[in-house]
Structure formats: structure tokens, C-alpha cells
Write a protein that holds these residues in place. Sequence first.
Motif, PDB file in Angstrom:
ATOM      1  N   GLU A  29     -57.999 -55.976  -8.275  1.00  0.00           N
ATOM      2  CA  GLU A  29     -56.686 -56.041  -7.287  1.00  0.00           C
ATOM      3  C   GLU A  29     -56.182 -57.851  -7.247  1.00  0.00           C
ATOM      4  OE1 GLU A  29     -60.410 -56.706  -6.466  1.00  0.00           O
ATOM      5  OE2 GLU A  29     -60.640 -54.173  -7.064  1.00  0.00           O
TER       6      GLU A  29
ATOM      7  N   GLN B 270     -54.859 -59.328  -9.624  1.00  0.00           N
ATOM      8  CA  GLN B 270     -54.357 -59.503 -11.212  1.00  0.00           C
ATOM      9  C   GLN B 270     -54.015 -60.842 -11.433  1.00  0.00           C
ATOM     10  OE1 GLN B 270     -54.168 -58.086 -14.538  1.00  0.00           O
ATOM     11  NE2 GLN B 270     -53.260 -59.470 -14.928  1.00  0.00           N
TER      12      GLN B 270
ATOM     13  N   THR C 279     -47.498 -63.062 -14.428  1.00  0.00           N
ATOM     14  CA  THR C 279     -47.399 -63.109 -15.701  1.00  0.00           C
ATOM     15  C   THR C 279     -46.792 -63.899 -16.219  1.00  0.00           C
ATOM     16  OG1 THR C 279     -47.649 -60.665 -16.104  1.00  0.00           O
ATOM     17  CG2 THR C 279     -46.919 -61.995 -18.801  1.00  0.00           C
TER      18      THR C 279
ATOM     19  N   THR D  79     -43.912 -58.189 -19.558  1.00  0.00           N
ATOM     20  CA  THR D  79     -43.274 -59.662 -19.434  1.00  0.00           C
ATOM     21  C   THR D  79     -43.300 -59.973 -18.368  1.00  0.00           C
ATOM     22  OG1 THR D  79     -41.344 -58.217 -18.670  1.00  0.00           O
ATOM     23  CG2 THR D  79     -41.223 -58.787 -21.205  1.00  0.00           C
TER      24      THR D  79
ATOM     25  N   LYS E 160     -54.206 -48.198  -9.680  1.00  0.00           N
ATOM     26  CA  LYS E 160     -55.304 -48.710  -9.531  1.00  0.00           C
ATOM     27  C   LYS E 160     -55.973 -47.072  -9.538  1.00  0.00           C
ATOM     28  CE  LYS E 160     -56.651 -48.426  -4.992  1.00  0.00           C
ATOM     29  NZ  LYS E 160     -56.609 -48.748  -3.354  1.00  0.00           N
TER      30      LYS E 160
ATOM     31  N   GLY F 158     -52.734 -51.455  -0.133  1.00  0.00           N
ATOM     32  CA  GLY F 158     -53.577 -50.916  -0.990  1.00  0.00           C
ATOM     33  C   GLY F 158     -55.238 -51.573  -1.630  1.00  0.00           C
TER      34      GLY F 158
ATOM     35  N   GLN G 121     -42.030 -69.200 -11.488  1.00  0.00           N
ATOM     36  CA  GLN G 121     -43.766 -68.926 -11.132  1.00  0.00           C
ATOM     37  C   GLN G 121     -44.465 -69.410 -12.629  1.00  0.00           C
ATOM     38  OE1 GLN G 121     -43.034 -64.659 -12.432  1.00  0.00           O
ATOM     39  NE2 GLN G 121     -44.936 -63.635 -11.220  1.00  0.00           N
TER      40      GLN G 121
HETATM   41  N1  LIG Z   1     -51.899 -50.373  -4.787  1.00  0.00           N
HETATM   42  C1  LIG Z   1     -51.760 -50.471  -5.903  1.00  0.00           C
HETATM   43  N2  LIG Z   1     -51.969 -52.151  -5.301  1.00  0.00           N
HETATM   44  C2  LIG Z   1     -51.288 -51.996  -7.470  1.00  0.00           C
HETATM   45  C3  LIG Z   1     -50.577 -51.319  -8.217  1.00  0.00           C
HETATM   46  N3  LIG Z   1     -50.450 -51.994  -9.093  1.00  0.00           N
HETATM   47  C4  LIG Z   1     -50.669 -52.777  -8.982  1.00  0.00           C
HETATM   48  N4  LIG Z   1     -50.952 -54.020  -7.688  1.00  0.00           N
HETATM   49  C5  LIG Z   1     -51.260 -54.458  -7.288  1.00  0.00           C
HETATM   50  O1  LIG Z   1     -50.027 -54.972  -7.016  1.00  0.00           O
HETATM   51  C6  LIG Z   1     -50.125 -56.692  -7.409  1.00  0.00           C
HETATM   52  C7  LIG Z   1     -49.024 -57.149  -8.536  1.00  0.00           C
HETATM   53  O2  LIG Z   1     -49.448 -57.044  -9.493  1.00  0.00           O
HETATM   54  P1  LIG Z   1     -49.059 -57.275 -11.390  1.00  0.00           P
HETATM   55  O3  LIG Z   1     -50.265 -55.721 -11.984  1.00  0.00           O
HETATM   56  O4  LIG Z   1     -49.104 -58.335 -11.587  1.00  0.00           O
HETATM   57  O5  LIG Z   1     -47.523 -56.501 -11.316  1.00  0.00           O
HETATM   58  P2  LIG Z   1     -46.697 -57.332 -12.024  1.00  0.00           P
HETATM   59  O6  LIG Z   1     -45.360 -56.406 -12.495  1.00  0.00           O
HETATM   60  O7  LIG Z   1     -47.248 -57.734 -13.628  1.00  0.00           O
HETATM   61  O8  LIG Z   1     -46.317 -58.871 -12.208  1.00  0.00           O
HETATM   62  P3  LIG Z   1     -45.319 -60.114 -12.975  1.00  0.00           P
HETATM   63  O9  LIG Z   1     -46.790 -60.610 -13.883  1.00  0.00           O
HETATM   64  O10 LIG Z   1     -45.408 -61.039 -11.521  1.00  0.00           O
HETATM   65  O11 LIG Z   1     -44.570 -59.939 -13.127  1.00  0.00           O
HETATM   66  C8  LIG Z   1     -51.472 -57.244  -7.861  1.00  0.00           C
HETATM   67  O12 LIG Z   1     -51.838 -57.838  -7.231  1.00  0.00           O
HETATM   68  C9  LIG Z   1     -52.018 -55.548  -7.622  1.00  0.00           C
HETATM   69  O13 LIG Z   1     -53.595 -55.873  -7.897  1.00  0.00           O
HETATM   70  C10 LIG Z   1     -50.977 -49.629  -7.686  1.00  0.00           C
HETATM   71  O14 LIG Z   1     -50.682 -48.783  -8.258  1.00  0.00           O
HETATM   72  N5  LIG Z   1     -51.299 -49.606  -6.233  1.00  0.00           N
END
Ligand SMILES: Nc1nc2c(ncn2[C@@H]2O[C@H](COP(=O)(O)OP(=O)(O)OP(=O)(O)O)[C@@H](O)[C@H]2O)c(=O)[nH]1
Lengths: 221, 806
Positions: free
Chosen positions: A56, A58, A61, A85, A174, B28, B497
Motif C-alpha cells: 500500500e 509503495q 521511484t 521509471t 491491488k 482503495g 521527488q
Molecule cells: N487502489 C489501488 N491503489 C493502487 C493501485 N496501484 C497502485 N496503487 C497505489 O497508488 C500509489 C502509487 O503507486 P506507485 O506504484 O508508487 O506509483 P508510481 O506510478 O510508481 O509512482 P512514481 O514512482 O511516483 O512514478 C501507492 O500508494 C499504491 O499503493 C491499484 O491498482 N489500486
Amino acid sequence: MATTPRSGGSAGGGTAQRPNGTSQSKSCQFKLVLLGESAVGKSSLVLRFVKGQFHEYQESTIGAAFLTQTICIEDTVVKFEIWDTAGQERYHSLAPMYYRGAQAAIVVYDIQNQDSFQRAKTWVKELHKQASPNIVIALAGNKADLSNIRVVEYEEAKQYAEENGLLFMETSAKTGMNVNDIFMAIAKKLPKNDGANNQGAGAGRRLNENENNRQTTNCCK
Amino acid sequence: MVNKQESLMAAITFFAKAHAGEVCGSNGLPLTPNSIAILGRSQKLKELRHSNLCQYLDVIRGKHERTVVVSEYHGTTLQEKCKDKLNNDLILRLFYQVASALKELNEHKLVAHNLEPKHILLDAYNNVKLFNYGLFYMTKSGDHVAFPIGNIKYMPPERLVGIKNNCKSDIWSLGMIVAELLLQTQFWPNLKISSISRKILSFCQSSNVFEKIAREHDKLEMYQELDPDLRNLVEQCLAVKPTDRPLPQEILNHPLFVRNLDLYLVTPKEKSSTLLLRMPLEQIYYWWQLAGGDVQAELKKEGLIRSEAPILSIPQVVCLNGNIAGPKRSQSYLMDDRVVILKMQNLLDRLSKIPAMAYYPLIHSPKFPYNFGVGMDQLPLVIREKDIEYQFYRVRLFSRLLQGYPYTSETIRKEAAIDIPPLLRGQIWACLLDVIPNGSYEKIDKFTPTSTDRQIEVDIPRCHQYDELLSSPEGHLKLKRLLKAWVTAHPQYVYWQGLDSLTAPFLYLNFNNEELAFHSVYKFIPKYLQWFFLKDNSAIIKEYLCKFSQLTAFHEPVLAQHLSNIAFIPELFAIPWFLTMFSHVFPLHKILHLWDKLMLGDNSYPLYIGISILKQLKSTLLASGFNECILLFSDLPDIVMENCVVESQKMYESTPKSIAHRFHVVREKELGPFDITPDVTLAHLQKEMSPRISANDLHFMLRNDPNAMLCLDIRSVSEFNRVHLPDSINIPFSNINMDEKSLELLNEPLLEEKMHNRIIICISNVHENAVEFSKFLVECGVSRVCILHQGFNILHSIEPNILVSN
Ligand SMILES: Nc1nc2c(ncn2[C@@H]2O[C@H](COP(=O)(O)OP(=O)(O)OP(=O)(O)O)[C@@H](O)[C@H]2O)c(=O)[nH]1
Ligand SMILES: [Mg+2]
């Protein structure tokens, strides 16, 4: 284990494993890059695909992260070398370093965020212009578990994807919905008889244009 | 000795409300547990210092949403005390001092809402302290707990209908308490809660509540005999309309008290004969824990925490919507308001051998040098941090030093180099960063929406969220304010970031002092990350990473060689390292130890940390190809911080400053002609595998420690014979065969021995030759190779002459 790198190449671990690990005739590896606005869930998708997990909280990056995962389709072992990225616009200037030479890209947006969808479109444009011409692009509408509060309609994204020749799926890191499927779909679409992709010496090295020759004599202790 | 009277601390415990059924928020993701929210809010209470308020010491999260609160506690409760009749002066004194406590709370925008005799403590001098007054605040007006807060008997009518957060409600409670004391009775001792609430609501029709109660309890006579001023004041406190009740300040200013103020003010306590008890309570509590004190264990002993077989709490039915049916957890639904005293004896025993001098160390008298705990500084850091005696000495010493800051900066720096006591880390870091808070934080706009808000908002919930404080709503708010403030205060910079991770350790350490956290970040960034937060920072990052590669070649030639062969460039893995000073890649507890040392070094220090990480993974890296290496760094394995710190420190100290020279830093001194001159561009650097050394550094070593270096002069024999550096070796470039990477080809007897443990300086008149030669040496595995900046000719200009001729 502290010092052994996770090897995506061998069987074991991960979710998308080949069902039978023995009689593969072909194997190839592809470089795949994930692009998309910050916090749409790129890292989460990779984590789900590679380790079958969801965090949750994560971490964001910075720069980029690298992971690998091997899957099996028909009689081919496909190893993905995945570059995840950073999404913040400011890190944009680093992106070419990662998508250059990539055979596949997943452009991710968040179905509850209109801006992220617009951003995805710009990524697609940039890839069409700058990336290798045969690149396979998939569009992923992530966070599909929140479809009750979506703002980007499925049909709209679907239509856009068709017009631009992209694979398209709505995914949820998720719940795991469509996560393996989208990688599978990409793997299917990638050419697997192309000599260039076959078991090269680390496709990641193509990040650098000037390939150095591997030094064979290492006086390591 | 300390008896029960002198016991200082106590704990209470309760359960936060568990989120029912649906545990995900609209995004979520799981909802923040209420106990975390309580933890975050309660931090602020620890800052309250007032002679009529028990000091809050700690809030701990236990299992199953349990919250444990540790606070100051001594003396007797009013509940105990009022079993005997109290004289009028004592009642007035109590009235006055509770009002004074309420005034303090009101000034901090807090309300108690649970004022009752058992939360009022009296010590041997009849000084009054409120206890447990923060419960209502820390539970967000009771939202985070399932039980009601406050004893209904002392609640004003408006609270029964749900109006809260008005300090006038506490005034009513005070009025009730005083009324009970004056009438020497307990109101409604045998009534059920529902009847009491009906009674209280019925007061709404009454014009004089005090009189009504007195009548009801057959105390009308007593009521009528009261000093009219006093009676009147109590009546005002019990006014039905909150606006008619006096403010705490108005009570304090009432002639009733002003007439004889001395009788009512807090009596200064005699200093305890036990030195320990004169120390600040938060320090005592810290040592108490180090002496083996465990609050949860104490609560268990008293039966306040009971463990139940988990099988007994397995639900019988789980509905699809998440609701469960089955045995209720017997304890979780009950509020047990017992107070458990934390015994001091163990701590006193453990500290019994501490000399009196160590309690108040002298830091400026050479006659009594401070030498407590010497010898212990050789123990591993983890042991020192857990050693009660050692931490006692360190905390006392640093407390003193911090009081003397900024005049004690030097000593703080010197002592911090030994180690930093965790209790005072936040403040010590601030000193090491030369922070002097000046009130400017308050004036910075942290609220106007800006275009970076979205990024900040999506980053905060992903930033060190395993930590309870940083994951609490309070922590999120604070981090957001800090980040926004930083961006506002730096119009020339932008939010990248990673700034979130960089700020997090400072917030973690100064959770209750945002200003100090802010100024620490404010100073930290120019010191180590000058210009990294420019919108276009590519030149800065490129230079940094290039220098990192050069220094890796300098200290770890074989590894550098390998990494360069497999094209494993720092751009692919080291940006998060340096941009966040490792705060994005390590958990907080590791960052703290790393930064303890970082703070003492200059802007080049982080580069050595980077190398020491590579060094620790060396054997794996050397045996791996590109993919394995990059995988290793995507998920940085366990790095042993202590080794990392020792290694980086060693390299930092043994590397001449100019070798780590970067153009993009804040410079204290202008560069001179014998330093690395600004004409060295990024393009130059990228072509050179080895770093350059300045003539100044060469000269310095020549004079002070000539054996630390070996100069390899690659000019021609004739040039060399004409003039050269003493003890330099001539290896004419034109004769060198670099096809094979072997030192033997240089035909210099005993060269390897001579080079051992020295800094190898390649000197030429043709820079390209020196570059090529240095690369050759690195490829031969020679460490600490560098190139003399500006070549041999610069040495001619050094006065007095350092050159010799054959
Ligand atoms: N409800 C829900 N939350 C999600 C899902 N995928 C990611 N999240 C949440 O969204 C947030 C961002 O997810 P990341 O995977 O860190 O996003 P990212 O695209 O890698 O972001 P950057 O590293 O900043 O580019 C986190 O808090 C995750 O837990 C999903 O499928 N459903
Ligand atoms: Mg990410």
C-alpha cells in the motif's frame, strides 16, 4: 538473502511462471519500460508482476528501478528486463535513457485521474516519435479496483488505444486483475524469432550507445 | 530514598476504536489505524511544561490498537484526599491551581473534558497537578475511541447534548468539583448514569445550579454560610450558559485569590536529595527504559494487559461485508482506568555509582576535565546506545553543551564525532548544521495552493510509512507544511521527488519542533546538495556522478574497471542515493547513524558513503554482469551501516580535498591559481578516469607528509633531468607500452612496493598523456591514482621553489 540478486531468469518465485520448466526450445529477452505520471501505480504493477505482491505504501521511484521476470508462452521462454521509471515530470529528461532500445513499453494512467490519462497520451506520442519504430506499446488503465469512482471511461481509452495501435487493458495492481495478462499480451505480440532478441549479453546494456567490450581478465579476489 | 510519594511516572492504557467492516478508504488503501492517529496527535502534549500539569512522557502502541500513555504522576489524587475534610484555604488553593492549569491548556487550544477528582493530584506541599488531561485531545475529541471521555457527574449540560471543545465546559467541571468540596459531600453517589444525566439536563431550567444542588443534598445551610465571594464564583462557574462562566484567567484574577495570592500559588519544591530526581523528567524516563524499564511489562504485571488465547477470539461468522460475529474481545471494549506506577528502584540502583559531578558536568574548567565514560567510546555503537551509564554521561554532557550553543559549537562538534545520544539527536544535528531558529518559519506561507501540491500529496503517503509517526495524519500534515514551506522559501528551486525522503529524518527527530526541522533541512541542502533542486539540475547531477566514478576509480580501481566494462553507470542507480543523501534507500534507523557522521563532513562526504556501499558489495558486484548488478541495487540488500560509516570516514580523511573537488558547491574560500581552476569542464571530467589533484594539495603533502605520495613524472628524461620534484620517479611517456595492462612493462624496479599505500600523482606537461597514463595505472589495478591539475608547469610558480635538478 542479502547479496544474491533476484534472478528473474530462473524458474521459481514470482507469479507468472511457466507451467512446465523443461522442454523449451526458444528463449528470448526483451527490454520493457514503464512510463506514466507519478503515483498511477507503475511500481505497483511491476511488483505485482514480478513478486506477486502489493504494498500500500509503495515508495515513490526516483530515477528508475530495474527488475526482471520470466514468463513462458507456448514454447518460448520470455525474459522481461523491466525499467520502472520515475513519474514526476521533472525526471522526464532521464526517460529516453530507459526507453531507448526498449522493445516494449507500458504506458500507465490512473482511471480516477484525468490528467494522468492526458499524460499517458503524451507519452505515447513521444514513444512514437523517439523510440524504436517496432516498439510494442500497451496502455494500462490502472487502479481498476476503484472503478466506481473512475473518471476515465473504459470506452474512451479503448478507442484511443485502437486508433493508435496500442494494446489496452484496465489493470489493478491491488487485486492483480489483468496484470499478468498485459505482460502476456505484450510477450505474444513481440517477435520471437528475431535474432537480436535472443539471449543477448544483457539487453540492459543497450542503455548505453557505446558498447564496451567485456574485459575477460578480472583480477578479482 | 524514593518512596511511593516520590515515584514520578505512571502509565495508563486504553484501546483505540478499531475500524469497523470496511477498512479501505476511497483510494482503495487501508485506513490509518486510530491508534496511529492518536500517537501522532499526542506528540504535541509532550511539549507542555507547566507546574500544574503532569508532563507527558511517551505514547506507545501495543497490539490490537492498544495505546499506552506514560506521564508524570506523583502525590495523591483528590479523590483519595477528599475522604478527609479539606480546609477552606486548601479548597481555594485547589480552585486556583486547577484554574491555572486550565488557563495553560486554553492557551494551547486544548480542553481537558475529563476533569474529575481522580485526575487531580496533590503533592506533599499541596501543589496541584492535572493528570490525563490530554485524553480528549489525543483521541481527536474522543473520535478515536469507543468509550466516552469524562465522568458524567462533572459534565455540563451542553456536553450531554454533544457540544464540545469549549474550555468553559472544563470551568463547569471545576465548579462542580469545588462545590463538592465546599459542601463536603459527594453528589449523587448512588444514582445511575441515566438519572445523573437527567439531573444535569434539568439544571437548564435552574437559575442557580449551586443552590439547587445544595438544597437537594440537604446542605443549604452550609451553602449559605459560605464566603459570598467564593459562593458567587462557584455559581458563575456553574452557569448554565457557557458564556456566563468565567474564563480561567478571570478566575485567577478574582479578588478572592488576589487578596492572599501567596497561599494559592505553587510552592517551590525543595530540591530532592536524590540528584537523579532533579534531572529533567524526559531524561529520567529515557534512562528508566535503558535500565530495563518496560511499560507494557509493568501493565501486564498489574493485570492491565492480559493475553488471551487467540483461539478464543476467532470469529464464528464473517460476513462478506467484513462484519464479524463471535465472542467479543473481552478487554477491548472496556475502559480500565487504573494507573500503574512505574517503579524507580531499578534505575536508581543502576545509576548509584555515578559521581555527582556527572550530573552537572563542567565544560569550561580545565581543572575538572570532563572525562566520564572514557574508554567506553571504544565499544560498538549499538552497545553504547543501549548502555545506561554511558547514555547518562552523554545526555548530561550534551544537555549542558546545548544550553551553551552557539558558543559551544566547537565542543559539540568534537563530542558528536565520538557519538550522538539518540535522545538529543535532533537538537545536536541542528547545531552541527549551524541552525539558529529566528522565527522565520512561522512567517512562511505553507498554505496557498501551488502547482507542486499534487506531487507532494502523492509522495507523502509513500514516504517512510513503516514509521508510526510519519504515517500518522499529524505526520502527514507536518511533512506537507515543511515541504511547502521549503518550496516557498526557495523560489529558485523546485520540488523534486526525493525532497520528501530528505525531509523525513528531520521531521522524525523534531516532530514537535517543526521550526527546527525546517531550519535543519534549510541548512542541510546547500551544505550537501547545492543546486540539486534547480529545475534543470542535470549539469549538477552529471558532475556529481562523474566525480563519484572518478573517486571509485581512485579508491577501488578494480571494481571501477569492472563496472565500467559492464557499462554499469551511476546514472542508473546512484541518483536516488545522492539526491536524497541515501534517505530514500535506507530505513530511518540506518539513516540516523549514517547522517550522524555525514553532518560532520563536508559536501564530499556522501561520495565516500557511496563508495563504501559499493565496497561492501564488491565481491558480488565483481562476479556479476549488468543485470545482476542493477537488480542488486534496485532492492539494496542489507548494508552494515557501522562498516559503511567507518569505511567512508577513512576514505574521507585520507583523500586530499582537491581530489573530490566539484565546481557546483558552496565555497567558503575563493579558489586560487593553485587550486582546481574553474576551466575544468564536465566534458573534461567525463574523459578522465582518475581525478585531478591541485598543486596546493601536492605542495601540502610534500611539506607535511611526503611519504603519503609518490609522484610519477612522465615527461622526457631530459626534461626530468633539468628540473623535477624531489623523490619523484621518471617514467617517460614515450617509452611506455600500454598495450598490456602490466606494471612490469614500466621497467621501474620495485615500483609496486614504492606505490604501496601512497597517493600516486601522475605529472606531465601534456595533460592527455597524464590522463592516458593514469587510466593505464587504474587498469593495472593501482589504487589512489590522480593527475596533477595543470601539469608540471604549475610547479614552477610555487614559491619558494620546491623543484630540484640533477
Ligand atoms: N487502489 C489501488 N491503489 C493502487 C493501485 N496501484 C497502485 N496503487 C497505489 O497508488 C500509489 C502509487 O503507486 P506507485 O506504484 O508508487 O506509483 P508510481 O506510478 O510508481 O509512482 P512514481 O514512482 O511516483 O512514478 C501507492 O500508494 C499504491 O499503493 C491499484 O491498482 N489500486
Ligand atoms: Mg514508482
